[in-house]
Scaffold this motif. Structure first.
Motif, short mmCIF file in Angstrom:
data_model
loop_
_atom_site.label_atom_id
_atom_site.label_comp_id
_atom_site.label_asym_id
_atom_site.label_seq_id
_atom_site.Cartn_x
_atom_site.Cartn_y
_atom_site.Cartn_z
N ALA A 1 -41.13 25.86 -61.03
CA ALA A 1 -42.30 25.28 -61.71
C ALA A 1 -42.59 23.93 -61.10
CB ALA A 1 -42.04 25.14 -63.21
N SER A 2 -43.87 23.60 -61.01
CA SER A 2 -44.27 22.31 -60.44
C SER A 2 -45.56 21.84 -61.11
CB SER A 2 -44.49 22.43 -58.93
OG SER A 2 -44.91 21.20 -58.38
N THR A 3 -45.65 20.53 -61.32
CA THR A 3 -46.86 19.92 -61.85
C THR A 3 -47.22 18.72 -61.00
OG1 THR A 3 -46.28 20.59 -64.10
CG2 THR A 3 -47.94 18.87 -63.87
N THR A 4 -48.50 18.62 -60.65
CA THR A 4 -49.02 17.48 -59.89
C THR A 4 -50.10 16.81 -60.71
OG1 THR A 4 -48.60 18.65 -57.81
CG2 THR A 4 -50.11 16.76 -57.73
N ARG A 5 -50.01 15.48 -60.83
CA ARG A 5 -51.02 14.71 -61.57
C ARG A 5 -51.46 13.54 -60.71
NH1 ARG A 5 -55.07 13.45 -63.91
NH2 ARG A 5 -55.23 12.59 -66.02
N VAL A 6 -52.76 13.47 -60.44
CA VAL A 6 -53.31 12.40 -59.61
C VAL A 6 -54.57 11.87 -60.28
CG1 VAL A 6 -54.21 11.74 -57.35
CG2 VAL A 6 -52.42 13.47 -57.51
N ARG A 7 -54.69 10.56 -60.36
CA ARG A 7 -55.89 9.91 -60.89
C ARG A 7 -55.97 8.51 -60.30
NH1 ARG A 7 -53.73 9.44 -67.13
NH2 ARG A 7 -51.83 8.26 -66.68
N PRO A 8 -57.12 7.88 -60.32
CA PRO A 8 -57.22 6.51 -59.81
C PRO A 8 -56.30 5.58 -60.61
CG PRO A 8 -59.39 7.46 -60.04
CD PRO A 8 -58.44 8.42 -60.70
N GLY A 9 -55.63 4.69 -59.91
CA GLY A 9 -54.73 3.76 -60.58
C GLY A 9 -53.32 3.84 -60.01
N GLY B 1 -49.22 4.65 -59.63
CA GLY B 1 -48.40 5.82 -59.83
C GLY B 1 -47.30 5.55 -60.84
N VAL B 2 -46.33 6.45 -60.92
CA VAL B 2 -45.18 6.28 -61.80
C VAL B 2 -43.91 6.39 -60.97
CG1 VAL B 2 -46.42 7.24 -63.77
CG2 VAL B 2 -45.04 8.74 -62.34
N GLY B 3 -42.78 6.02 -61.58
CA GLY B 3 -41.52 6.00 -60.85
C GLY B 3 -40.87 7.36 -60.72
N THR B 4 -39.76 7.38 -60.01
CA THR B 4 -38.96 8.58 -59.83
C THR B 4 -38.14 8.87 -61.08
OG1 THR B 4 -38.80 8.14 -57.45
CG2 THR B 4 -37.17 9.63 -58.38
N ALA B 5 -37.97 10.15 -61.39
CA ALA B 5 -37.12 10.56 -62.50
C ALA B 5 -36.45 11.88 -62.13
CB ALA B 5 -37.94 10.73 -63.78
N THR B 6 -35.28 12.12 -62.71
CA THR B 6 -34.55 13.35 -62.43
C THR B 6 -34.09 14.00 -63.73
OG1 THR B 6 -32.45 12.16 -62.21
CG2 THR B 6 -33.72 12.53 -60.19
N GLY B 7 -33.93 15.33 -63.67
CA GLY B 7 -33.37 16.10 -64.76
C GLY B 7 -32.36 17.07 -64.20
N VAL B 8 -31.98 18.07 -64.97
CA VAL B 8 -31.06 19.09 -64.48
C VAL B 8 -31.86 20.08 -63.63
CG1 VAL B 8 -29.45 20.91 -65.14
CG2 VAL B 8 -29.61 18.83 -66.52
N ASP B 9 -31.58 20.09 -62.33
CA ASP B 9 -32.32 20.93 -61.39
C ASP B 9 -33.82 20.64 -61.43
OD1 ASP B 9 -29.98 22.12 -60.59
OD2 ASP B 9 -30.22 23.88 -61.85
N ALA B 10 -34.19 19.36 -61.58
CA ALA B 10 -35.59 18.97 -61.66
C ALA B 10 -35.73 17.54 -61.16
CB ALA B 10 -36.11 19.09 -63.09
N VAL B 11 -36.89 17.23 -60.58
CA VAL B 11 -37.13 15.89 -60.07
C VAL B 11 -38.61 15.58 -60.17
CG1 VAL B 11 -37.43 16.69 -57.67
CG2 VAL B 11 -36.72 14.32 -58.12
N LEU C 1 -46.53 9.61 -56.45
CA LEU C 1 -47.62 9.74 -55.50
C LEU C 1 -48.56 8.55 -55.72
CD1 LEU C 1 -48.59 13.51 -55.97
CD2 LEU C 1 -47.28 12.52 -54.08
N PRO C 2 -49.35 8.19 -54.72
CA PRO C 2 -50.36 7.15 -54.96
C PRO C 2 -51.31 7.58 -56.09
CG PRO C 2 -50.09 7.57 -52.60
CD PRO C 2 -49.32 8.64 -53.32
N GLY C 3 -51.25 6.87 -57.20
CA GLY C 3 -52.09 7.22 -58.34
C GLY C 3 -51.56 8.35 -59.18
N GLY C 4 -50.30 8.71 -59.03
CA GLY C 4 -49.81 9.83 -59.83
C GLY C 4 -48.38 10.20 -59.53
N ALA D 1 -41.58 20.14 -67.66
CA ALA D 1 -42.38 19.43 -68.66
C ALA D 1 -41.67 18.19 -69.18
CB ALA D 1 -42.72 20.37 -69.81
N ASP D 2 -40.34 18.23 -69.25
CA ASP D 2 -39.59 17.08 -69.76
C ASP D 2 -39.70 15.86 -68.85
OD1 ASP D 2 -38.77 18.31 -72.05
OD2 ASP D 2 -36.80 18.90 -71.28
N LEU D 3 -40.14 16.06 -67.61
CA LEU D 3 -40.28 14.94 -66.68
C LEU D 3 -41.69 14.36 -66.66
CD1 LEU D 3 -38.18 16.09 -63.59
CD2 LEU D 3 -37.54 14.50 -65.39
N HIS D 4 -42.61 14.95 -67.41
CA HIS D 4 -43.97 14.42 -67.43
C HIS D 4 -43.98 13.09 -68.17
CE1 HIS D 4 -45.68 18.79 -67.05
NE2 HIS D 4 -44.86 18.46 -66.08
#
Length: 245
Positions: free
Chosen positions: A181-189, A191-201, A205-208, A226-229
């Protein structure tokens, strides 16, 4: 069989979004199901090996478009030596595009190639979600090759290719996940920092951001993603996405 879907979203009077183009042919139909929402509907079994589908989306400045599907897509093998089935999404976005389709399930012996290319203008916004399961219950996995490209004003923000399933060069135990599963979120402004979960990261990105998760069970993988959103509530218990139930 070749299928083509075309949707154009345009800003209308009073801040509404109008859809001057909503059409489809082949194995896919498209229906407007809300003020800014369309659903893709499969009109035949498949896709089968050799089938080719293209989804063209245009979201003009000030418009909002949400694209959904009514059910999971089950990719089936064709008889004989057919090439992989393919689906290409091509989106030009100067407004707000939210593209979240139901999962793709790749049956044993099938190979599906999926490509998503999003060209964002200066004010364009994107939410993109992908979920894949290799093999139906009780059968061997199929193969899925997915490429995602996101550009802002012609400059690449994200370009990634993932190849999963039998025959993929990097798919071998112990790194042989059947669910992704993968989610990409991009908008003007910013970005956010790096985060990790169990088998998830989650990676910035610039702006997302872009988050990915992988494992053996799609429900666990989707939850780990979803827990990393940003702003999501963490799971009450650890999500062991890489451990079979």
């Amino acid at each position: 069989m070749r299928s083509l879907v075309e949707v154009v979203a345009r800003a209308g009077p009073g801040g509404r979004t109008v859809l001057p183009v909503v059409r489809a042919s082949g194995q896919l139909a498209v229906r407007r199901t809300g003020p800014v929402t369309v659903h893709l509907v499969a009109t035949a079994f498949g896709p089968l090996g050799g089938d080719d589908a293209e989804v063209r989306l245009v979201v003009e400045p000030g418009a909002v478009l949400r694209v959904r599907s009514v059910a999971a897509a089950v990719v089936l093998p064709a008889r004989g030596d057919s090439p992989p089935s393919a689906q290409r999404v091509l989106a030009d976005v100067d407004g707000d595009l939210d593209l979240q389709l139901e999962p793709t399930v790749v049956a044993a012996r099938a190979h599906h190639v999926a490509t998503v290319t999003v060209r964002l203008g200066a004010g364009g916004e994107l939410t993109l979600s992908e979920q894949v399961l290799l093999g139906r219950t009780g059968e061997q996995p199929g193969r899925w090759t997915g490429t995602t490209r996101v550009l802002r004003d012609g400059r690449p923000l994200l370009h990634t290719t993932l190849d999963l399933g039998p025959g993929a060069p990097t798919w071998a135990p112990p790194m042989a996940p059947r669910a992704y599963a993968s989610t990409t979120r991009v908008r003007p402004g910013p970005g956010v920092g790096t985060a990790t979960g169990v088998d998830a990261v989650r990676l910035p990105l610039p702006g997302g951001w872009v988050s990915t998760a992988w494992g053996d069970a799609l429900d666990r993988v989707a939850r780990a993603d979803a827990d990393l959103h940003p702003g999501s509530r963490p799971a009450a218990q650890p999500v062991l996405a890489g451990v079979p139930s």
